[in-house]
Design a protein around this motif. Sequence first.
Motif, mmCIF file in Angstrom:
data_model
loop_
_atom_site.group_PDB
_atom_site.id
_atom_site.type_symbol
_atom_site.label_atom_id
_atom_site.label_comp_id
_atom_site.label_asym_id
_atom_site.label_seq_id
_atom_site.Cartn_x
_atom_site.Cartn_y
_atom_site.Cartn_z
ATOM 1 N N LYS A 10 5.789 -9.187 11.202
ATOM 2 C CA LYS A 10 4.697 -10.016 10.692
ATOM 3 C C LYS A 10 4.801 -10.039 9.165
ATOM 4 O O LYS A 10 3.970 -9.467 8.462
ATOM 5 N N PRO A 11 5.854 -10.703 8.643
ATOM 6 C CA PRO A 11 6.137 -10.609 7.211
ATOM 7 C C PRO A 11 5.055 -11.186 6.305
ATOM 8 O O PRO A 11 4.784 -10.625 5.244
ATOM 9 N N GLU A 12 4.454 -12.285 6.688
ATOM 10 C CA GLU A 12 3.429 -12.880 5.823
ATOM 11 C C GLU A 12 2.211 -11.971 5.705
ATOM 12 O O GLU A 12 1.644 -11.822 4.621
ATOM 13 N N GLU A 13 1.838 -11.351 6.806
ATOM 14 C CA GLU A 13 0.715 -10.412 6.766
ATOM 15 C C GLU A 13 1.091 -9.168 5.968
ATOM 16 O O GLU A 13 0.282 -8.648 5.191
ATOM 17 N N ALA A 14 2.309 -8.696 6.167
ATOM 18 C CA ALA A 14 2.781 -7.521 5.423
ATOM 19 C C ALA A 14 2.754 -7.798 3.927
ATOM 20 O O ALA A 14 2.348 -6.932 3.134
ATOM 21 N N LEU A 15 3.151 -8.996 3.538
ATOM 22 C CA LEU A 15 3.175 -9.364 2.132
ATOM 23 C C LEU A 15 1.788 -9.254 1.510
ATOM 24 O O LEU A 15 1.642 -8.770 0.384
ATOM 25 N N GLU A 16 0.772 -9.670 2.217
ATOM 26 C CA GLU A 16 -0.601 -9.570 1.715
ATOM 27 C C GLU A 16 -0.967 -8.114 1.401
ATOM 28 O O GLU A 16 -1.556 -7.826 0.356
ATOM 29 N N PHE A 17 -0.609 -7.206 2.298
ATOM 30 C CA PHE A 17 -0.960 -5.799 2.104
ATOM 31 C C PHE A 17 -0.120 -5.146 1.016
ATOM 32 O O PHE A 17 -0.623 -4.335 0.245
ATOM 33 N N TYR A 18 1.171 -5.498 0.933
ATOM 34 C CA TYR A 18 1.995 -4.973 -0.155
ATOM 35 C C TYR A 18 1.483 -5.471 -1.502
ATOM 36 O O TYR A 18 1.451 -4.717 -2.469
ATOM 37 N N ASN A 19 1.088 -6.743 -1.565
ATOM 38 C CA ASN A 19 0.560 -7.276 -2.821
ATOM 39 C C ASN A 19 -0.718 -6.550 -3.236
ATOM 40 O O ASN A 19 -0.916 -6.253 -4.418
ATOM 41 N N LYS A 20 -1.567 -6.260 -2.279
ATOM 42 C CA LYS A 20 -2.801 -5.521 -2.577
ATOM 43 C C LYS A 20 -2.461 -4.106 -3.064
ATOM 44 O O LYS A 20 -3.051 -3.614 -4.036
ATOM 45 N N ALA A 21 -1.498 -3.470 -2.411
ATOM 46 C CA ALA A 21 -1.073 -2.127 -2.826
ATOM 47 C C ALA A 21 -0.520 -2.162 -4.245
ATOM 48 O O ALA A 21 -0.846 -1.294 -5.063
ATOM 49 N N GLU A 22 0.281 -3.171 -4.554
ATOM 50 C CA GLU A 22 0.855 -3.274 -5.894
ATOM 51 C C GLU A 22 -0.233 -3.549 -6.936
ATOM 52 O O GLU A 22 -0.166 -3.047 -8.057
#
Length: 82
Positions: A14-26
Amino acid sequence: VYMLYGNLLQGMDKPEEALEFYNKAEELAPGDLQIKYNLALLFVDMERFEEATRYAKVIYSHGFPPQGLKRKLAEKGYTVNY
């Protein structure tokens, strides 16, 4: 926590969803090299190699030791010299 959940989502394809969470973490920890590394690996999976390379240059310029990202980028013709 956001990075870990992003990692889980990435593993669930689920790359698009993962991207949202990585962006928030960053956003919460902008200097965290592990977050940047995981984000770059996601970009490789998403075939967004220029973005992955940009992150790799930052990561490796700070002496981050894991070489998996560098190898994956090299397989796609992208070089990170650090």
